[in-house]
Design a protein around this motif. Structure first.
Motif, PDB file in Angstrom:
ATOM      1  N   SER A  10       1.342   1.265   1.857  1.00  0.00           N
ATOM      2  CA  SER A  10       2.666   1.799   1.502  1.00  0.00           C
ATOM      3  C   SER A  10       2.956   1.653   0.009  1.00  0.00           C
ATOM      4  CB  SER A  10       3.764   1.118   2.330  1.00  0.00           C
ATOM      5  OG  SER A  10       3.772  -0.283   2.101  1.00  0.00           O
ATOM      6  N   ARG A  11       2.601   0.524  -0.603  1.00  0.00           N
ATOM      7  CA  ARG A  11       2.867   0.346  -2.030  1.00  0.00           C
ATOM      8  C   ARG A  11       1.978   1.265  -2.870  1.00  0.00           C
ATOM      9  NH1 ARG A  11       5.501  -2.861  -5.652  1.00  0.00           N
ATOM     10  NH2 ARG A  11       4.434  -3.302  -7.622  1.00  0.00           N
ATOM     11  N   ILE A  12       0.752   1.484  -2.424  1.00  0.00           N
ATOM     12  CA  ILE A  12      -0.112   2.428  -3.130  1.00  0.00           C
ATOM     13  C   ILE A  12       0.524   3.806  -3.156  1.00  0.00           C
ATOM     14  CG2 ILE A  12      -2.277   3.720  -2.951  1.00  0.00           C
ATOM     15  CD1 ILE A  12      -3.666   1.215  -2.085  1.00  0.00           C
ATOM     16  N   ILE A  13       0.981   4.260  -1.994  1.00  0.00           N
ATOM     17  CA  ILE A  13       1.542   5.608  -1.877  1.00  0.00           C
ATOM     18  C   ILE A  13       2.795   5.759  -2.719  1.00  0.00           C
ATOM     19  CG2 ILE A  13       2.543   7.287  -0.281  1.00  0.00           C
ATOM     20  CD1 ILE A  13       0.760   6.023   1.917  1.00  0.00           C
ATOM     21  N   SER A  14       3.696   4.772  -2.640  1.00  0.00           N
ATOM     22  CA  SER A  14       5.014   4.924  -3.264  1.00  0.00           C
ATOM     23  C   SER A  14       5.049   4.497  -4.723  1.00  0.00           C
ATOM     24  CB  SER A  14       6.059   4.118  -2.484  1.00  0.00           C
ATOM     25  OG  SER A  14       5.709   2.740  -2.469  1.00  0.00           O
ATOM     26  N   VAL A  15       4.371   3.399  -5.083  1.00  0.00           N
ATOM     27  CA  VAL A  15       4.497   2.832  -6.428  1.00  0.00           C
ATOM     28  C   VAL A  15       3.328   3.231  -7.318  1.00  0.00           C
ATOM     29  CG1 VAL A  15       4.703   0.702  -7.776  1.00  0.00           C
ATOM     30  CG2 VAL A  15       5.853   0.896  -5.566  1.00  0.00           C
ATOM     31  N   TYR A  16       2.108   2.933  -6.886  1.00  0.00           N
ATOM     32  CA  TYR A  16       0.954   3.153  -7.751  1.00  0.00           C
ATOM     33  C   TYR A  16       0.610   4.637  -7.913  1.00  0.00           C
ATOM     34  CZ  TYR A  16       0.319  -1.835  -6.862  1.00  0.00           C
ATOM     35  OH  TYR A  16       0.513  -3.192  -6.751  1.00  0.00           O
ATOM     36  N   GLU A  17       0.959   5.447  -6.892  1.00  0.00           N
ATOM     37  CA  GLU A  17       0.619   6.870  -6.970  1.00  0.00           C
ATOM     38  C   GLU A  17       1.848   7.766  -6.981  1.00  0.00           C
ATOM     39  OE1 GLU A  17      -2.623   7.891  -4.386  1.00  0.00           O
ATOM     40  OE2 GLU A  17      -3.923   6.390  -5.323  1.00  0.00           O
ATOM     41  N   GLY A  18       3.033   7.157  -7.128  1.00  0.00           N
ATOM     42  CA  GLY A  18       4.237   7.880  -7.484  1.00  0.00           C
ATOM     43  C   GLY A  18       4.778   8.869  -6.481  1.00  0.00           C
ATOM     44  N   ASN A  19       4.674   8.553  -5.196  1.00  0.00           N
ATOM     45  CA  ASN A  19       5.230   9.433  -4.174  1.00  0.00           C
ATOM     46  C   ASN A  19       6.525   8.858  -3.611  1.00  0.00           C
ATOM     47  OD1 ASN A  19       2.906  11.466  -3.737  1.00  0.00           O
ATOM     48  ND2 ASN A  19       1.875   9.480  -3.551  1.00  0.00           N
TER      49      ASN A  19
END
Length: 449
Positions: A359-368
């Motif tokens: 979830s953090r990858i999707i929302s924070v690191y990859e800006g979704n």
């Protein structure tokens, strides 16, 4: 004709600097910078513009201006060092003991940005020779100008077991009264209100202004990592224990303490070791494989037992402190995983079991824009999603001092765009627990990493 005589020729100087500049523009990949060739041509050939307006042209016998000479030297140093810091090398200091005994607290490193390719500054308005704060704690940068992430070509990419300097993944939100602490961990363990009331307010940092950490990349994109009783397994294969990796052991003695001089020879910080008379012995001594063999031979040693955390983990580790912060993952710092490391272009099916991992990858690191709908489905940028394709590579970092390291086990994956470079050389090292000149570790000066 000597090279020195050739360089005195203005056309030779122009050709030399123009070629270097052209190679830099090709590497940079932004051909708008080719207009800079006109500046180089004018500086060496036509001289229509006085580009170094602060410099004074002295007549024969004229007294030199001390202030202007120093100003010229300072401007030259700022420009050259800033250029080197951005594209080639940057100084870095080991702030904690998480990498002992491989890299020691007080080691000053030169970090090679050429190893993995330098990042183009995303926050270019920064006071020279600073990273994110001034000595008084105030930010040393302005976010007035921001650009997207871009990395130039380097000599290679992060490989397994590399030492890597990177931006702290959780460093986007910083508590003003506890800037070195993990904001997200404090919120999970203490609650948001308590954390903000006692350690706030918070400040937000751009990705390239996060604090720098250094760890070992134990797993790279596409690997499946698992720890079993402290041993690292990659893709189900046990990995060799790297030189310098240490974990803690319970060392039982016959009632006598170990000679402090012997402990110092093993590279241990005696002030951090606790002798428990009730054992009798030391509850937690960090030892490398070599140090383990040495200390086993001491005459007053009765037994040595590895400290291994099994589920449920010992305090302070819990599912609130260990990534992915879900009670469904019954992991400890020594028995962790299996965990697949996301790889650029790979697609995973999203479900309730794995969403804490990504979830953090999707929302924070990859800006979704990521949300979980009331019916339990996943919405990415407003669209229902059952799968997700990763946009960049990720890494799993661990400190060599395995039982005294806040690393990926506690905050998760390190994105590729957070990678700064690879430690190249220790140019200075000092022990803060000793007085000058005994605090200088002479044997570590100018040591290649």
């Amino acid at each position: 004709m000597t090279l020195k005589e050739l360089y005195r020729n203005r056309w030779a100087r122009f050709v030399f600097w123009a070629l270097l500049y052209l190679l830099w523009v090709i590497w940079l990949g932004n051909y708008w910078w080719l207009f800079g060739l006109a500046v180089i041509f004018d500086y060496h050939i036509t001289k229509k513009v006085r580009w170094t307006f602060w410099k004074k042209d002295y007549k024969e016998g004229e007294k030199r201006n001390f202030f202007l000479d120093w100003l010229d030297a300072i401007i030259f140093a700022v420009v050259v060092v800033t250029f080197i810091n951005i594209f080639f090398f940057q100084a870095f200091k080991i702030p904690s003991s998480s990498m002992e005994s491989s890299l020691l607290t007080g080691d000053h490193l030169f970090v090679s940005k050429l190893s993995y390719g330098p990042r183009i500054p995303q926050t270019p308005l920064t006071i020279p020779f600073t990273h994110n704060v001034l000595p008084g704690g105030k930010e040393s940068y302005s976010t007035l100008i921001q650009s997207d992430y871009r990395r130039l070509k380097g000599f290679g990419s992060v490989e397994r077991n590399d030492y890597v300097v990177f931006g702290f993944p959780h460093g986007d939100t910083v508590l003003t009264k506890a800037p070195a602490d993990d904001y997200y961990m404090l919120v999970r363990t203490l609650g948001r209100k308590y954390t903000l009331d006692h350690f706030g307010p918070v400040k937000v940092r751009p990705m390239d202004k996060k604090d720098h950490y250094v760890k070992r990349a134990v797993a790279v994109a596409g690997d499946t990592l698992e720890l079993k009783d402290g041993i690292v397994y990659i893709n189900s294969v046990a990995q060799d224990v790297q030189a310098g990796v240490q974990q803690t052991y319970k060392v039982m003695t016959n009632g006598q303490k170990i000679n402090p001089k012997n402990l110092e020879r093993l590279g241990l910080n005696v002030s951090e070791l606790w002798y428990d008379q009730s054992l009798p012995g030391y509850p937690a001594i960090p030892l490398t494989k070599e140090a383990y063999s040495t200390i086993s031979a001491f005459p007053n040693i009765v037994s040595i037992e590895a400290n291994v955390d099994v589920y449920p983990p010992d305090y302070p580790d819990s599912y609130l402190t260990l990534f992915p912060f879900s009670e469904n993952f019954r992991w400890t710092r020594d028995n962790y995983g299996p965990l697949w490391i996301p790889k650029k272009g790979a697609t995973v099916e999203l479900n309730q079991e794995n969403i804490p991992l990504y979830s953090r990858i999707i929302s924070v690191y990859e800006g979704n824009d990521f949300k979980v709908a009331e019916d339990g489905s996943f919405l990415i940028n407003g669209q229902k999603a059952e799968t997700y394709t990763f946009k960049q590579d990720y890494y799993f970092m661990m400190g060599d001092n395995r039982h005294n390291s806040l690393d990926s086990r506690y905050w998760g994956f390190v994105p590729e765009d957070h990678v700064v470079g690879k430690p190249a050389m220790i140019w200075f090292s000092s022990d803060r627990n000793r007085k000058f000149p005994h605090n200088i570790r002479w044997s570590r000066l100018f040591k290649f990493v």
